[in-house]
Design an enzyme around this catalytic site. Structure first.
Site, mmCIF file in Angstrom:
data_model
loop_
_atom_site.group_PDB
_atom_site.id
_atom_site.type_symbol
_atom_site.label_atom_id
_atom_site.label_comp_id
_atom_site.label_asym_id
_atom_site.label_seq_id
_atom_site.Cartn_x
_atom_site.Cartn_y
_atom_site.Cartn_z
ATOM 1 N N ARG A 194 0.845 -1.196 0.000
ATOM 2 C CA ARG A 194 0.000 0.000 0.000
ATOM 3 C C ARG A 194 0.879 1.245 0.000
ATOM 4 O O ARG A 194 2.091 1.162 0.138
ATOM 5 C CB ARG A 194 -0.937 -0.011 1.212
ATOM 6 C CG ARG A 194 -0.161 -0.283 2.496
ATOM 7 C CD ARG A 194 -0.605 0.463 3.678
ATOM 8 N NE ARG A 194 -0.484 1.886 3.526
ATOM 9 C CZ ARG A 194 0.660 2.571 3.624
ATOM 10 N NH1 ARG A 194 1.828 1.967 3.833
ATOM 11 N NH2 ARG A 194 0.670 3.878 3.498
ATOM 12 N N ALA A 236 0.758 5.135 -2.215
ATOM 13 C CA ALA A 236 0.642 5.397 -3.658
ATOM 14 C C ALA A 236 1.859 4.949 -4.488
ATOM 15 O O ALA A 236 1.702 4.193 -5.461
ATOM 16 C CB ALA A 236 0.336 6.873 -3.867
ATOM 17 N N ARG A 262 -7.614 -0.638 -6.885
ATOM 18 C CA ARG A 262 -7.884 0.498 -5.996
ATOM 19 C C ARG A 262 -8.089 1.738 -6.875
ATOM 20 O O ARG A 262 -7.361 1.925 -7.852
ATOM 21 C CB ARG A 262 -6.725 0.724 -5.005
ATOM 22 C CG ARG A 262 -6.580 -0.426 -4.006
ATOM 23 C CD ARG A 262 -5.677 -0.060 -2.843
ATOM 24 N NE ARG A 262 -6.322 0.848 -1.911
ATOM 25 C CZ ARG A 262 -5.694 1.441 -0.900
ATOM 26 N NH1 ARG A 262 -4.406 1.217 -0.704
ATOM 27 N NH2 ARG A 262 -6.333 2.261 -0.088
ATOM 28 N N GLN A 268 -2.420 2.886 9.923
ATOM 29 C CA GLN A 268 -1.129 2.910 9.214
ATOM 30 C C GLN A 268 -0.088 3.712 9.986
ATOM 31 O O GLN A 268 1.110 3.449 9.881
ATOM 32 C CB GLN A 268 -1.287 3.518 7.809
ATOM 33 C CG GLN A 268 -2.012 2.633 6.813
ATOM 34 C CD GLN A 268 -3.502 2.938 6.760
ATOM 35 O OE1 GLN A 268 -4.081 3.353 7.755
ATOM 36 N NE2 GLN A 268 -4.118 2.723 5.623
ATOM 37 N N ASP A 320 -2.148 10.814 -2.413
ATOM 38 C CA ASP A 320 -2.523 9.737 -3.338
ATOM 39 C C ASP A 320 -2.844 10.280 -4.724
ATOM 40 O O ASP A 320 -2.729 9.562 -5.717
ATOM 41 C CB ASP A 320 -3.713 8.964 -2.782
ATOM 42 C CG ASP A 320 -3.259 8.140 -1.588
ATOM 43 O OD1 ASP A 320 -3.230 8.683 -0.471
ATOM 44 O OD2 ASP A 320 -2.866 6.980 -1.796
ATOM 45 N N ASN A 345 -5.519 12.683 0.121
ATOM 46 C CA ASN A 345 -4.650 11.812 0.925
ATOM 47 C C ASN A 345 -5.518 11.095 1.955
ATOM 48 O O ASN A 345 -6.745 11.295 2.013
ATOM 49 C CB ASN A 345 -3.544 12.639 1.601
ATOM 50 C CG ASN A 345 -2.482 11.761 2.243
ATOM 51 O OD1 ASN A 345 -1.988 10.814 1.619
ATOM 52 N ND2 ASN A 345 -2.127 12.030 3.489
ATOM 53 N N LYS A 346 -4.910 10.263 2.736
ATOM 54 C CA LYS A 346 -5.618 9.436 3.723
ATOM 55 C C LYS A 346 -6.635 10.256 4.520
ATOM 56 O O LYS A 346 -6.344 11.385 4.918
ATOM 57 C CB LYS A 346 -4.579 8.794 4.653
ATOM 58 C CG LYS A 346 -5.122 7.920 5.750
ATOM 59 C CD LYS A 346 -6.040 6.820 5.257
ATOM 60 C CE LYS A 346 -5.404 5.914 4.230
ATOM 61 N NZ LYS A 346 -6.383 5.017 3.568
HETATM 62 O O1 MRU Z 1 -4.812 3.329 2.004
HETATM 63 P P1 MRU Z 1 -3.324 3.531 1.952
HETATM 64 O O2 MRU Z 1 -2.626 3.025 3.162
HETATM 65 O O3 MRU Z 1 -2.735 3.015 0.659
HETATM 66 O O4 MRU Z 1 -3.166 5.105 1.934
HETATM 67 C C1 MRU Z 1 -1.877 5.647 1.876
HETATM 68 C C2 MRU Z 1 -1.831 7.120 2.006
HETATM 69 O O5 MRU Z 1 -2.828 7.790 2.098
HETATM 70 C C3 MRU Z 1 -0.466 7.735 1.938
HETATM 71 O O6 MRU Z 1 -0.424 8.889 2.709
HETATM 72 C C4 MRU Z 1 -0.181 8.114 0.483
HETATM 73 O O7 MRU Z 1 -0.356 7.006 -0.364
HETATM 74 C C5 MRU Z 1 1.183 8.646 0.313
HETATM 75 S S1 MRU Z 1 2.370 7.342 0.383
HETATM 76 C C6 MRU Z 1 3.921 7.931 0.112
#
Ligand code: MRU
Length: 354
Positions: A48, A50, A91, A198, A239, A249-250
Site C-alpha cells: 500500500r 501510492a 484500488r 497505518q 494519493d 490523501n488518507k
Molecule cells: O490506504 P493507503 O494506506 O494506501 O493510503 C496511503 C496514504 O494515504 C499515503 O499517505 C499516500 O499514499 C502517500 S504514500 C507515500
C-alpha cells in the site's frame, strides 16, 4: 530495515513484498507468483501507499506479460490489456497505479513491430526503471523538504508515507530520514490513522527502527499537540493531487490542514510528480475509495466496538483544499500558490527532461 518493501524476483517470476497487514508484529516477506495473489495483495493493503502500489502494479503487469503464450502482437496485446484492466480495478484513488500501468502499456504500443519476446524484455526494463526511479525521486523530495526544516523541529505526520509506502526513503518521511543522516534530531508525532492504523502500525514501526524519536497519538489529539507548541511542521504524502493543488490523501488529512492553519503551522505535502493528475481539475474530480464497514466496526480489535447493524461511513481518503497547503514538495522542488501555475510548470520541466 533489511527487507524489500516491493521488488521483483525475476528468476522465480514473483512480486516480492513485505506483508504490511502483519506489521508491526511480524515481518513476513511474500513471493507472489499468481496474478490473483497480486491483485488481492493490492486490494487488501498488503502492499500500500501510492508509490509502492505503482511499483507493485508495474511488476505485476510485467509478470502477467511474461506468462502470456502468444506469437502475434494482437493475441499478446489482448491478454496484456486484460491483465492491465484487472490491476487497474484494484484500488481507485492513488493515481500512481494508473500512471505506472500507462507507462507499461506505452512500452507495448511503441514496440508493436517487434517480436513478443523483445516486448517482454522491454517490459522487464520498464518495471525495473519505475522501481529505480522511485528511489531517486524520493531522495530528491527528501533533499528539497529538508531545506524547510530545522534541527530539533517537531513534525506531525499522518498515515504512512514512509519507506513502507515506497521503495526507499518514503515521501513525507524522506526529509526526516535525510535529516537524521546529517545528525538532525527531529521529534515526530505519528497520528495513529483510524481505521487501519497505518500511523501506529507502520510509521511508528519504521521510524523506531531508524532510531527516530517517535510518539504515536490518536487522531483526535493533534490539536492538543499543536496547542502545546510541539509541532513546527506537518508533513504528509498524497494519493492524487489535482491540477489546482487540491490534495487527496488518507482520510483525516484535511482536518489536520485546517488545524495547522489555525495554529500557524506550515502544512507540506510531499509527493512525486507521478502523483499529480493534471486531468483532475480540482479535488472534486478525484474518485474516493469506499472501504468495507468492518474496518470501522471490528478490524484490528479483539472485540467488536460498534453495535451490530450500525450504519458506517468509511471513505479511505479526503480532499485538502489547496488554500490550506503551504507547499507541495516534489522531486523538482517546492510548488507554491498559485498551484495551477506552479504544478503545470513542474510537469513541463519533467516532460522536457524525458
Ligand atoms: O490506504 P493507503 O494506506 O494506501 O493510503 C496511503 C496514504 O494515504 C499515503 O499517505 C499516500 O499514499 C502517500 S504514500 C507515500
Amino acid at each position: 530495515m533489511n527487507f524489500e518493501t516491493v521488488a521483483l524476483d525475476d528468476k522465480n517470476s514473483a512480486l516480492v513484498i513485505v506483508d504490511q497487514t502483519r506489521l508491526p508484529g511480524e515481518v513476513v516477506t511474500l513471493r507472489l507468483t499468481r496474478q490473483q495473489e497480486i491483485l488481492d495483495a493490492i486490494r487488501t493493503l498488503k502492499v500500500r501507499g501510492a508509490p509502492a502500489i505503482g511499483v507493485a502494479a508495474a511488476i505485476g503487469l510485467y509478470l502477467a506479460a511474461k506468462s502470456i503464450c502468444a506469437d502475434s502482437f494482437d493475441a499478446f496485446y489482448r491478454e496484456f490489456r486484460a491483465a492491465k484492466d484487472a490491476l487497474a480495478a484494484t484500488r481507485p484513488t492513488a493515481v500512481n497505479l494508473f500512471w505506472a500501468l500507462e507507462r507499461m502499456e506505452k512500452v507495448v504500443l511503441d514496440s508493436r513491430e517487434l517480436p513478443v519476446l523483445e516486448i517482454k524484455r522491454r517490459l522487464y526494463s520498464e518495471a525495473l526503471a519505475i522501481r529505480e526511479e522511485d528511489i531517486k525521486v524520493c531522495r530528491a523530495i527528501g533533499e528539497h523538504g529538508l531545506k524547510l526544516l530545522r534541527d530539533g523541529d517537531g513534525i506531525l505526520t499522518h498515515c504512512n508515507a514512509g519507506r513502507l509506502a515506497t521503495v526507499q526513503y518514503g515521501t513525507a518521511l524522506a526529509p526526516i530520514y535525510l535529516g537524521c543522516e546529517k545528525g538532525y534530531r527531529f521529534r515526530v508525532f505519528a497520528d495513529e490513522t483510524r481505521p487501519l492504523l497505518q500511523g501506529a502500525r507502520l510509521t511508528a514501526f519504521e521510524l523506531a527502527l531508524s532510531g527516530v524519536d517517535t510518539t504515536v497519538i490518536c487522531d483526535n489529539m493533534a490539536a492538543r499537540v499543536m496547542q502545546n507548541g510541539w509541532v513546527q511542521a506537518v508533513l504528509v504524502g498524497a494519493d492524487r493531487i489535482a491540477a489546482n493543488g487540491d490534495v487527496c490523501n488518507k482520510i483525516g488529512t484535511s482536518a489536520l490542514a485546517i488545524l495547522a492553519q489555525h495554529y500557524g503551522i506550515p502544512f507540506y505535502v510531499c509527493a512525486p510528480t507521478s502523483t499529480i493528475d493534471l486531468n483532475a481539475a480540482t479535488g472534486a474530480d478525484i474518485p474516493i475509495e469506499q472501504r468495507p464497514d468492518s474496518e470501522v466496526t471490528e478490524m484490528w480489535f479483539e472485540q467488536r466496538m460498534a453495535p451490530e447493524g450500525v450504519k458506517v461511513y468509511n471513505p479511505a481518503f479526503d480532499i485538502t483544499d489547496n488554500a490550506l497547503v503551504t507547499g507541495i514538495i516534489t522531486e523538482y522542488g517546492v510548488a507554491r500558490q498559485p498551484y495551477g501555475e506552479s504544478l503545470k510548470a513542474i510537469c513541463e520541466q519533467k516532460s522536457a527532461q524525458e
